[in-house]
Design a protein around this motif. Structure first.
Motif, PDB file in Angstrom:
ATOM      1  N   ILE A 146       0.809  -1.224   0.000  1.00  9.18           N
ATOM      2  CA  ILE A 146       0.000   0.000   0.000  1.00  9.18           C
ATOM      3  C   ILE A 146       0.842   1.274   0.000  1.00  9.18           C
ATOM      4  CG2 ILE A 146      -1.996  -1.086   1.101  1.00  9.18           C
ATOM      5  CD1 ILE A 146      -1.200   0.427   3.701  1.00  9.18           C
ATOM      6  N   ALA A 147       2.117   1.162   0.355  1.00 10.03           N
ATOM      7  CA  ALA A 147       2.978   2.341   0.433  1.00 10.03           C
ATOM      8  C   ALA A 147       3.562   2.674  -0.945  1.00 10.03           C
ATOM      9  CB  ALA A 147       4.112   2.086   1.421  1.00 10.03           C
ATOM     10  N   ASP A 148       3.897   3.940  -1.126  1.00  7.75           N
ATOM     11  CA  ASP A 148       4.584   4.332  -2.358  1.00  7.75           C
ATOM     12  C   ASP A 148       6.004   3.794  -2.373  1.00  7.75           C
ATOM     13  OD1 ASP A 148       2.493   5.835  -3.635  1.00  7.75           O
ATOM     14  OD2 ASP A 148       2.772   7.352  -2.088  1.00  7.75           O
ATOM     15  N   ASN A 149       6.624   3.719  -1.209  1.00 10.15           N
ATOM     16  CA  ASN A 149       7.945   3.108  -1.072  1.00 10.15           C
ATOM     17  C   ASN A 149       8.072   2.501   0.308  1.00 10.15           C
ATOM     18  OD1 ASN A 149       8.568   5.575  -3.091  1.00 10.15           O
ATOM     19  ND2 ASN A 149       9.819   3.798  -3.567  1.00 10.15           N
ATOM     20  N   PHE A 150       8.959   1.510   0.412  1.00 10.53           N
ATOM     21  CA  PHE A 150       9.106   0.726   1.642  1.00 10.53           C
ATOM     22  C   PHE A 150      10.581   0.386   1.816  1.00 10.53           C
ATOM     23  CE2 PHE A 150       9.499  -3.389   3.676  1.00 10.53           C
ATOM     24  CZ  PHE A 150       8.580  -3.354   4.722  1.00 10.53           C
ATOM     25  N   ASP A 151      11.075   0.479   3.047  1.00  5.76           N
ATOM     26  CA  ASP A 151      12.458   0.123   3.331  1.00  5.76           C
ATOM     27  C   ASP A 151      12.496  -0.545   4.703  1.00  5.76           C
ATOM     28  OD1 ASP A 151      15.414   0.597   2.531  1.00  5.76           O
ATOM     29  OD2 ASP A 151      15.343   1.258   4.614  1.00  5.76           O
ATOM     30  N   ILE A 152      13.313  -1.570   4.840  1.00  4.65           N
ATOM     31  CA  ILE A 152      13.445  -2.244   6.134  1.00  4.65           C
ATOM     32  C   ILE A 152      14.896  -2.618   6.345  1.00  4.65           C
ATOM     33  CG2 ILE A 152      12.887  -4.531   5.181  1.00  4.65           C
ATOM     34  CD1 ILE A 152      11.451  -5.098   7.912  1.00  4.65           C
ATOM     35  N   GLU A 153      15.324  -2.486   7.577  1.00  8.25           N
ATOM     36  CA  GLU A 153      16.640  -2.951   7.992  1.00  8.25           C
ATOM     37  C   GLU A 153      16.451  -3.621   9.335  1.00  8.25           C
ATOM     38  OE1 GLU A 153      21.097  -1.327   9.138  1.00  8.25           O
ATOM     39  OE2 GLU A 153      19.639   0.071   8.323  1.00  8.25           O
ATOM     40  N   THR A 154      17.003  -4.815   9.485  1.00  5.10           N
ATOM     41  CA  THR A 154      16.889  -5.532  10.739  1.00  5.10           C
ATOM     42  C   THR A 154      18.248  -6.091  11.109  1.00  5.10           C
ATOM     43  OG1 THR A 154      15.572  -7.171  11.954  1.00  5.10           O
ATOM     44  CG2 THR A 154      16.179  -7.744   9.695  1.00  5.10           C
ATOM     45  N   ARG A 155      18.533  -6.074  12.387  1.00  4.94           N
ATOM     46  CA  ARG A 155      19.795  -6.606  12.909  1.00  4.94           C
ATOM     47  C   ARG A 155      19.432  -7.569  14.035  1.00  4.94           C
ATOM     48  NH1 ARG A 155      23.186  -0.933  13.284  1.00  4.94           N
ATOM     49  NH2 ARG A 155      22.953  -0.392  11.100  1.00  4.94           N
ATOM     50  N   LEU A 156      19.749  -8.829  13.843  1.00 11.12           N
ATOM     51  CA  LEU A 156      19.402  -9.833  14.846  1.00 11.12           C
ATOM     52  C   LEU A 156      20.017  -9.472  16.195  1.00 11.12           C
ATOM     53  CD1 LEU A 156      19.610 -13.162  12.829  1.00 11.12           C
ATOM     54  CD2 LEU A 156      17.599 -11.824  13.452  1.00 11.12           C
ATOM     55  N   GLY A 157      19.177  -9.504  17.207  1.00 11.69           N
ATOM     56  CA  GLY A 157      19.602  -9.179  18.551  1.00 11.69           C
ATOM     57  C   GLY A 157      19.731  -7.692  18.832  1.00 11.69           C
ATOM     58  N   ARG A 158      19.483  -6.841  17.834  1.00  9.73           N
ATOM     59  CA  ARG A 158      19.653  -5.391  18.025  1.00  9.73           C
ATOM     60  C   ARG A 158      18.401  -4.598  17.696  1.00  9.73           C
ATOM     61  NH1 ARG A 158      24.581  -2.782  16.094  1.00  9.73           N
ATOM     62  NH2 ARG A 158      23.853  -1.198  17.549  1.00  9.73           N
ATOM     63  N   GLY A 159      17.583  -5.064  16.743  1.00 12.29           N
ATOM     64  CA  GLY A 159      16.362  -4.338  16.448  1.00 12.29           C
ATOM     65  C   GLY A 159      16.050  -4.220  14.977  1.00 12.29           C
ATOM     66  N   THR A 160      14.985  -3.484  14.695  1.00  9.81           N
ATOM     67  CA  THR A 160      14.472  -3.333  13.340  1.00  9.81           C
ATOM     68  C   THR A 160      14.088  -1.889  13.103  1.00  9.81           C
ATOM     69  OG1 THR A 160      13.652  -5.602  13.368  1.00  9.81           O
ATOM     70  CG2 THR A 160      12.666  -4.131  11.734  1.00  9.81           C
ATOM     71  N   ARG A 161      14.298  -1.440  11.877  1.00 12.58           N
ATOM     72  CA  ARG A 161      13.858  -0.119  11.440  1.00 12.58           C
ATOM     73  C   ARG A 161      13.071  -0.332  10.149  1.00 12.58           C
ATOM     74  NH1 ARG A 161      18.288   4.019   9.513  1.00 12.58           N
ATOM     75  NH2 ARG A 161      18.522   2.381   8.002  1.00 12.58           N
ATOM     76  N   VAL A 162      11.853   0.198  10.113  1.00 19.30           N
ATOM     77  CA  VAL A 162      11.026   0.109   8.917  1.00 19.30           C
ATOM     78  C   VAL A 162      10.625   1.534   8.539  1.00 19.30           C
ATOM     79  CG1 VAL A 162       8.893  -0.800   7.899  1.00 19.30           C
ATOM     80  CG2 VAL A 162      10.082  -2.106   9.661  1.00 19.30           C
ATOM     81  N   GLY A 163      10.720   1.848   7.265  1.00 14.28           N
ATOM     82  CA  GLY A 163      10.273   3.148   6.781  1.00 14.28           C
ATOM     83  C   GLY A 163       9.331   2.973   5.598  1.00 14.28           C
ATOM     84  N   VAL A 164       8.247   3.710   5.608  1.00 13.80           N
ATOM     85  CA  VAL A 164       7.321   3.708   4.484  1.00 13.80           C
ATOM     86  C   VAL A 164       7.054   5.154   4.083  1.00 13.80           C
ATOM     87  CG1 VAL A 164       6.237   1.480   4.957  1.00 13.80           C
ATOM     88  CG2 VAL A 164       5.317   3.514   6.023  1.00 13.80           C
ATOM     89  N   LEU A 165       6.876   5.351   2.801  1.00  9.13           N
ATOM     90  CA  LEU A 165       6.606   6.679   2.266  1.00  9.13           C
ATOM     91  C   LEU A 165       5.262   6.676   1.556  1.00  9.13           C
ATOM     92  CD1 LEU A 165       7.390   9.573   1.227  1.00  9.13           C
ATOM     93  CD2 LEU A 165       8.526   8.421  -0.677  1.00  9.13           C
ATOM     94  N   PHE A 166       4.471   7.699   1.849  1.00 11.09           N
ATOM     95  CA  PHE A 166       3.205   7.913   1.166  1.00 11.09           C
ATOM     96  C   PHE A 166       3.218   9.328   0.601  1.00 11.09           C
ATOM     97  CE2 PHE A 166       2.270   4.811   4.436  1.00 11.09           C
ATOM     98  CZ  PHE A 166       1.462   3.883   3.779  1.00 11.09           C
ATOM     99  N   PHE A 167       2.836   9.469  -0.661  1.00  9.86           N
ATOM    100  CA  PHE A 167       2.667  10.790  -1.253  1.00  9.86           C
ATOM    101  C   PHE A 167       1.179  11.113  -1.314  1.00  9.86           C
ATOM    102  CE2 PHE A 167       6.926  10.241  -3.285  1.00  9.86           C
ATOM    103  CZ  PHE A 167       7.488  11.409  -2.800  1.00  9.86           C
ATOM    104  N   ALA A 168       0.865  12.408  -1.160  1.00  4.48           N
ATOM    105  CA  ALA A 168      -0.521  12.854  -1.389  1.00  4.48           C
ATOM    106  C   ALA A 168      -0.824  12.631  -2.864  1.00  4.48           C
ATOM    107  CB  ALA A 168      -0.660  14.335  -1.012  1.00  4.48           C
ATOM    108  N   GLU A 169      -2.107  12.499  -3.199  1.00  4.75           N
ATOM    109  CA  GLU A 169      -2.492  12.252  -4.598  1.00  4.75           C
ATOM    110  C   GLU A 169      -2.074  13.414  -5.468  1.00  4.75           C
ATOM    111  OE1 GLU A 169      -5.003  10.390  -1.763  1.00  4.75           O
ATOM    112  OE2 GLU A 169      -4.894  12.510  -2.101  1.00  4.75           O
TER     113      GLU A 169
END
Length: 174
Positions: A151-174
């Motif tokens: 559903i997002a215009d763009n999606f990015d994820i980075e995960t590090r076992l035992g350290r955590g996760t970062r997820v980013g999603v981008l939505f543009f207005a129509e």
């Protein structure tokens, strides 16, 4: 319950160094790069600590407001709040606490909202399965991250076992 100030600075410093706009600007640049490309500009940023279910409601309200002030229709702003709900719920479910960072951006005449989720949980061991859909360690349908990606215009994820996760999603207005 974790101390909000310590959590925010710990997530920003030790897990992702600087989890603010500087690092995400490079990601957003990659998302929007095209002929005639203008660099993205950060126009607003809101951070919401996620430590309990009520924090999800606060993050959703902040996200909806940011989307509406960016010119999003109600239905498009609802997609932003859906993303916030999924990401914040994942923080509570898998990491106990974390942070949602909402960034309002402009790329030329386009306006958008970046939703970033940060946690210091266990990380995602089977990231390809989690992104493919149908995979769940919580007993759900396993459509969370794969659904967000769709559903997002763009999606990015980075995960590090035992350290955590970062997820980013981008939505543009129509």
């Amino acid at each position: 319950m974790a101390d909000v100030g310590r959590l925010t600075s710990a997530v920003s410093r030790s897990l992702w160094d600087d989890a603010g706009w500087g690092e995400w600007e490079a990601i957003v640049r990659g998302w929007v790069e095209a002929p005639g490309y203008l660099p993205p500009q950060l126009t607003a940023e809101v951070r919401v600590a996620i430590e309990q279910t009520a924090d999800i409601v606060s993050a959703r309200a902040e996200g909806f407001l940011l989307a509406k002030t960016s010119g999003f229709s109600d239905s498009r702003a609802t997609l932003v709040t859906m993303a916030i709900s999924e990401l914040a719920r994942n923080i509570l479910l898998y990491a106990d606490c974390g942070e949602i960072v909402l960034m309002q951006i402009e790329v030329g005449a386009k306006r958008g909202v970046v939703v970033c989720a940060l946690d210091q949980g266990p990380g995602i061991s089977l990231i390809k399965s989690a992104l493919a859909g149908g995979y769940s360690t919580s007993g759900g349908l396993g459509m969370g991250l794969s659904g967000l990606k769709s559903i997002a215009d763009n999606f990015d994820i980075e995960t590090r076992l035992g350290r955590g996760t970062r997820v980013g999603v981008l939505f543009f207005a129509e």
